[in-house]
Design an enzyme around this catalytic site. Sequence first.
Site, PDB file in Angstrom:
ATOM      1  N   GLU A  99       0.840  -1.206   0.000  1.00 42.47           N
ATOM      2  CA  GLU A  99       0.000   0.000   0.000  1.00 42.47           C
ATOM      3  C   GLU A  99       0.875   1.257   0.000  1.00 42.47           C
ATOM      4  O   GLU A  99       1.892   1.315   0.704  1.00 42.47           O
ATOM      5  CB  GLU A  99      -0.883  -0.043   1.236  1.00 42.47           C
ATOM      6  CG  GLU A  99      -2.317   0.307   0.996  1.00 42.47           C
ATOM      7  CD  GLU A  99      -3.055  -0.602   0.030  1.00 42.47           C
ATOM      8  OE1 GLU A  99      -3.055  -0.290  -1.185  1.00 42.47           O
ATOM      9  OE2 GLU A  99      -3.625  -1.601   0.461  1.00 42.47           O
ATOM     10  N   GLY A 153     -12.989   2.097  -1.071  1.00 45.13           N
ATOM     11  CA  GLY A 153     -11.577   1.800  -1.317  1.00 45.13           C
ATOM     12  C   GLY A 153     -11.397   0.650  -2.292  1.00 45.13           C
ATOM     13  O   GLY A 153     -10.356   0.005  -2.322  1.00 45.13           O
ATOM     14  N   SER A 204     -13.669   2.208  -7.473  1.00 46.13           N
ATOM     15  CA  SER A 204     -14.759   2.360  -8.443  1.00 46.13           C
ATOM     16  C   SER A 204     -14.347   3.349  -9.528  1.00 46.13           C
ATOM     17  O   SER A 204     -14.717   3.182 -10.699  1.00 46.13           O
ATOM     18  CB  SER A 204     -16.031   2.834  -7.746  1.00 46.13           C
ATOM     19  OG  SER A 204     -15.748   3.955  -6.947  1.00 46.13           O
ATOM     20  N   SER A 205     -13.562   4.359  -9.181  1.00 47.23           N
ATOM     21  CA  SER A 205     -13.192   5.344 -10.203  1.00 47.23           C
ATOM     22  C   SER A 205     -12.226   4.733 -11.226  1.00 47.23           C
ATOM     23  O   SER A 205     -12.364   4.973 -12.423  1.00 47.23           O
ATOM     24  CB  SER A 205     -12.621   6.615  -9.582  1.00 47.23           C
ATOM     25  OG  SER A 205     -11.470   6.341  -8.837  1.00 47.23           O
ATOM     26  N   ASP A 208      -4.342   0.976  -9.181  1.00 44.37           N
ATOM     27  CA  ASP A 208      -5.767   0.677  -9.353  1.00 44.37           C
ATOM     28  C   ASP A 208      -6.120   0.466 -10.826  1.00 44.37           C
ATOM     29  O   ASP A 208      -6.830  -0.475 -11.186  1.00 44.37           O
ATOM     30  CB  ASP A 208      -6.628   1.820  -8.792  1.00 44.37           C
ATOM     31  CG  ASP A 208      -6.315   2.109  -7.342  1.00 44.37           C
ATOM     32  OD1 ASP A 208      -5.596   1.296  -6.717  1.00 44.37           O
ATOM     33  OD2 ASP A 208      -6.768   3.142  -6.840  1.00 44.37           O
TER      34      ASP A 208
HETATM   35  C1  GLA Z   1      -5.219   4.654  -3.922  1.00 49.63           C
HETATM   36  C2  GLA Z   1      -4.438   5.088  -5.152  1.00 49.63           C
HETATM   37  C3  GLA Z   1      -3.387   4.052  -5.547  1.00 49.63           C
HETATM   38  C4  GLA Z   1      -2.523   3.657  -4.363  1.00 49.63           C
HETATM   39  C5  GLA Z   1      -3.389   3.336  -3.147  1.00 49.63           C
HETATM   40  C6  GLA Z   1      -2.571   3.089  -1.911  1.00 49.63           C
HETATM   41  O1  GLA Z   1      -5.992   3.523  -4.200  1.00 49.63           O
HETATM   42  O2  GLA Z   1      -5.309   5.307  -6.233  1.00 49.63           O
HETATM   43  O3  GLA Z   1      -2.608   4.532  -6.608  1.00 49.63           O
HETATM   44  O4  GLA Z   1      -1.583   4.649  -4.069  1.00 49.63           O
HETATM   45  O5  GLA Z   1      -4.321   4.362  -2.860  1.00 49.63           O
HETATM   46  O6  GLA Z   1      -1.823   1.941  -2.047  1.00 49.63           O
END
Ligand code: GLA
Length: 378
Positions: free
Chosen positions: A31, A120, A123-124, A169
């Site tokens: 993360e 978290g 969705s985007s 993501d």
């Molecule tokens: C969000 C961001 C990702 C990543 C996470 C944390 O989801 O969009 O790029 O940085 O937080 O790991």
Amino acid sequence: MREKIKEQFKQRFGTDGVIYASAGRINLIGEHTDYNGGFVFPGAIDKYIMAEININGTDKVRVYSMDMDAYCEFGLNEEDAPQEQWARYIFGVCRETIKRGGVVKGFDTVFAGNVPLGAGLSSSAALESCFAFALNDLFNDNKIDKFELAKIGQSTEHNYCGVNCGIMDQFASVFGKKDCLMRLDCRSLEHEYFPFHPEGYKLVLLNSKVKHELVDSPYNKRRESCERVAATLGVETLRDATYTMLADVRDKISDEDYRRARFVIGEKQRVLDVCDALERGDYETVGRCMFETHDGLSRDYEVSCEELDYLNDVARECGVTGSRIMGGGFGGCTINLVKEDRYDNFIATAKEKFNAKYGHEPEVINVIISDGAHKVED
Ligand code: GLA
């Protein structure tokens, strides 16, 4: 969902279009490492954004969001940017495709999704990837490569939505493959698929329902901290930093920046440790790393919240193998790896205790690791 979209599309635009979908994601570990050139370990899930699209022969995009019951129309030039935040995701994808030399012409679309918003689960990114994939298929003979599609989504966040996110993501949403997690090296973009069948375990998300909102959240500030430390160390990203190097500059950086970087350096290694452990079938180590990540995100990176820390405590009390806050933070879900025979007790206890403390139960989200962006055949 598909039938509802088709019906709505026909009613609104009087024709049929082609249907595309892309997925939300989980991340087992890794993360806040993506924008630090480190490793991430996500997978796409069986929660989608789906859109029907038809080329309309004009220079306008006409969009209807079923979930919001909202309609928007925009042109394809920079000055045509819509005010509505939800429509800016689609506008951004069009613009970023055009900026890269891709073709985009007017189209009609109806879209809907079942990726929980603000949980978290990206969705985007699912929305961006769905449209990036579709525009590539409809207008560009699929000539834009998959990494570029992920970057189109990422740049949309940067340039049209105010989130200075990493690539994880959108990568997960575009590249996702059924039953596989993917380890991505965010510096070289090398990636590897890891079949994920944790025999005897379940992977479950508990949504605190504290809305995670990265726009205007301290997410961008976390990134700035990391960049400041990297600059002090004279490295491009924290990927190249070690604990020793960090200790050497401790008196040159703030305590806060020090702790942010300390988390990132540890997290980078944890992804590699988890991948090794998975290959040995050693879920105890996987779980231990997940708890360590939670502690780091909570104390050093400070992206947790009371509710998520509480869910994590309950997981420990119930003998859950691994549990941690997932995604950007500031709300959303915990991801939990739990032995099948402890699952029922964990879920019942978490619901009861959380409800007693916060007045509502956490939402239990079971996920299946699934394919990413694709065309939905009839
Ligand atoms: C969000 C961001 C990702 C990543 C996470 C944390 O989801 O969009 O790029 O940085 O937080 O790991």
